[in-house]
Design an enzyme around this catalytic site. Structure first.
Site, PDB file in Angstrom:
ATOM      1  CG  ASP A 163      -1.667   1.322   1.353  1.00  0.00           C
ATOM      2  OD1 ASP A 163      -2.484   1.641   0.476  1.00  0.00           O
ATOM      3  OD2 ASP A 163      -1.401   2.050   2.336  1.00  0.00           O
ATOM      4  CG  ASP A 166       2.636  -0.213   5.262  1.00  0.00           C
ATOM      5  OD1 ASP A 166       2.283  -0.595   4.118  1.00  0.00           O
ATOM      6  OD2 ASP A 166       1.902   0.484   5.990  1.00  0.00           O
ATOM      7  CE1 TYR A 323      -5.601   4.269   2.670  1.00  0.00           C
ATOM      8  CE2 TYR A 323      -4.430   2.435   3.688  1.00  0.00           C
ATOM      9  CZ  TYR A 323      -4.429   3.572   2.893  1.00  0.00           C
ATOM     10  OH  TYR A 323      -3.256   4.003   2.316  1.00  0.00           O
ATOM     11  CD  GLU A 570       3.153   5.758   4.781  1.00  0.00           C
ATOM     12  OE1 GLU A 570       3.307   4.526   4.770  1.00  0.00           O
ATOM     13  OE2 GLU A 570       2.533   6.364   5.679  1.00  0.00           O
TER      14      GLU A 570
END
Length: 621
Positions: A163, A166, A323, A570
């Protein structure tokens, strides 16, 4: 006896034996002289000379025609001379150095597009293809699903995408990312082709859809569970519970257990995955077997979503921390629309345009986040898709009432993007604050830039010069300028002169929050906690993750290039998918040939013959 000599003298015909040969010879000479002494008439001349010689005429017989030899020789000579001259000129042209006219260099959006697509190569999980073109990545997590102890039926979950920074595979935002990429290909395949990236983006989509087909029984017509996630992000277990968030490791070195999360009532996830497979079936419509497989899988997921209601992030699911899904009604509108486009079955359109479903999805609510298109709320995207249907096919009754409402609301959303209205604030540098100053703003900005450009192209294709915001009329150019300004901000036209797309320009984030990019590929396997030193290092990442769009600046245009602060540095799949869509929409010259593909999305839709509305009620006096 004497007779008349026809040559003009006496002729003795007495054959006396006494005549000698000499006498005969003298007599003949006399005859010759006598003959020459008198002129000859024509008859005599003909006897003496025979037939008169005719002047020889020169012709050439070519079989089908007879031509004069002189004309033939001249013609052949001219042909040979012309051939010699043509050959000589050709030789000169080929030997003289020439200056070729080079095509113009790609525009900034095309350059950025080519880089943004590379991010997906860096996020691939499983056994990588031979030409992945990311030197610091390798095969990883080849046992996903196989060693799971949760009782999962599906044992092969190798592949797909990680995703973000990570190694978790969150299926909800990933499905949205694949849907966005497919939508951009359907609308702008010619632009992808011009940029040399059409095959690349289709390969990226297929890598995602191939994986999704593994996450449920795609060959069945009915299912009762799907896989929602691979990996774990909850760090509350402490050091005794190594997982994808508590450990800082290269994906290639992961040796801890990666749990598989399944759900049996997850309408939002299933409907989004159905949208991903349905939209991809249009992208791959020329591969009939694969497209049919995708459509079947989408139909199976859709039935599951409708039959077993619930949210995938409910009940304390791990995904809720990262999410969380606010509802599933918007996925029903969004997924139903894509199912209609993929199949042409009007039952999907009837559901997607039903007023009650629109009401449940928040179409009439308003509120501060109304019109913000994201991985969580797809209502605005669905409204744009259905406005497309109304603009180009006009299905009429019984869909017109809702479609007209969606069209009007889409226009209002587009008005809210403009600086003349106060729906959303902007930073001093001009970045629209669609998430009202909360962290990670860029993923929402790129989605809005895509929708604005796409809607302007819809209007242009429908020969409509603009739209109304209240009493004021705005041209489609205003929307495009909004999109350009926002994307230009991301590419470096901001107060910090910072490109938030890694690898674009010279000044971009060097400490991206990303495990694989921050740990060197040096044949050293760092343990779960052994890699933390690389997370906390002050130096730039040893590996450049080209094409990653980071989370972005704060509400004051500030940005901290710090690896440990994911709110700044990120990148995510969903964010990059929106960026790719916006970049391809803006790329290239704005000509008629380079705009949207009006017809491909309707390839499965049969001709529409609107049902006449019911007659009015009887008149009562």
């Amino acid at each position: 006896m004497y007779g008349r000599d026809p040559w003009g003298g006496p002729l003795e015909i007495n054959n006396a034996d006494s005549a000698t040969d000499d006498d005969r010879s003298r007599n003949l000479n006399d005859f010759d002289r006598a003959a020459l002494s008198r002129p000859l008439d024509e008859t005599q001349q003909s006897w003496l000379l025979g037939p008169g010689e005719q002047k020889k005429k020169k012709y050439v017989d070519l079989g089908c025609i007879i031509v004069s030899r002189k004309i033939f020789v001249w013609t052949v000579g001219l042909i040979l001379a012309a051939g010699f001259i043509a050959g000589f000129v050709t030789l000169i042209v080929k030997t003289v150095p020439r200056h070729h006219k080079h095509p113009p260099p790609p525009d900034n959006y095309t350059v950025a597009l080519q880089k943004a697509l590379m991010f997906f190569n860096a996020q691939k999980s499983g056994k990588l293809p031979k030409h992945n073109n990311v030197s610091w990545r390798g095969n990883s997590c080849l046992n996903d699903g196989k060693a799971d102890k949760s009782g999962a039926v599906l044992k092969d979950l190798v592949g797909g995408y990680y995703d973000a920074g990570d190694a978790i595979k969150f299926h909800f935002p990933k499905a949205f990312a694949m849907t966005m990429l497919s939508w951009s290909v359907i609308e702008y395949s010619a632009k992808y082709e011009a940029a040399g990236e059409l095959n690349h983006v289709k390969e990226i989509i297929k890598w995602g859809t191939d994986y999704f087909l593994k996450t449920f029984n795609s060959s069945a017509d009915s299912i009762n569970q799907i896989v929602a996630q691979v990996g774990k992000g909850d760090t509350s277990g402490g050091p005794d519970d190594p997982n994808d968030h508590s450990c800082w490791m290269r994906p290639e070195d992961i040796d801890y257990e990666r749990p598989v999360t399944e759900c049996s009532s997850c309408s939002d996830l299933a409907a989004e995955m159905a949208a991903a497979l349905a939209s991809a079936s249009i992208v791959f419509k020329d591969n009939k077997a694969y497209s049919k497989k995708l459509v079947h899988g989408a139909a199976t997921l859709w039935k599951f979503a409708r039959d077993q209601r619930g949210s995938y992030s409910g009940g304390g699911a791990d995904a809720a921390k990262f999410y969380n899904s606010s509802m599933y009604w918007d996925e029903f509108v969004w997924g139903g629309t894509w199912m209609y486009y993929a199949t042409g079955n009007q039952s999907y359109l009837y559901l997607a345009s039903h007023p009650k479903l629109a009401k449940h999805a928040g179409a009439f609510w308003g509120g501060p986040d109304y019109g913000v298109f994201s991985w969580d709320n797809k209502l605005t995207g669905a409204q744009v898709l259905l406005t497309r249907l109304r603009l180009f096919l006009s299905p009429g009754y019984p869909y017109e009432e809702t479609l007209q409402t969606f069209h009007n609301q889409t226009s209002i959303v587009m008005c809210s993007y403009l600086p003349y209205f106060s729906s959303f604030n902007r930073t001093k540098g001009g970045l629209i604050q669609l998430n009202h100053g909360r962290p990670q703003p860029l993923q929402y900005v790129v989605n809005a830039a895509f929708l604005a450009t796409l809607f302007s192209d819809y209007l242009d294709a429908a020969d409509t010069p603009g739209w109304y915001c209240g009493p004021n009329f705005y041209s489609t150019d205003v929307l495009r300028k909004f999109a350009e300004k926002q994307i230009n901000y991301i590419l470096g036209d901001n107060p910090r002169k910072m490109s938030y797309l890694v690898g674009y320009g010279t000044h971009y984030p060097k400490r991206v929050h990303h495990r694989g990019a921050s740990i060197p590929k040096n044949r050293v396997k760092y343990s779960c906690t052994g890699g933390i030193k690389w997370r906390d290092a002050k130096k730039a990442n040893p590996n450049t993750i080209v094409g990653a769009m980071v989370a972005g600046p704060d509400r004051n245009d500030g940005f901290h290039d710090v690896r440990s602060n994911y709110n700044y540095t990120e990148p995510t799949l969903a964010g990059n998918a929106g960026l790719v869509a916006a970049l391809v929409a803006l790329s290239g010259e704005r000509t008629t040939a380079s705009r949207i593909d009006k017809n491909t999305i309707f390839s499965a839709v049969p001709p529409m013959f609107p049902t006449p509305p019911p007659p009015p009620a009887p008149w009562k006096p």
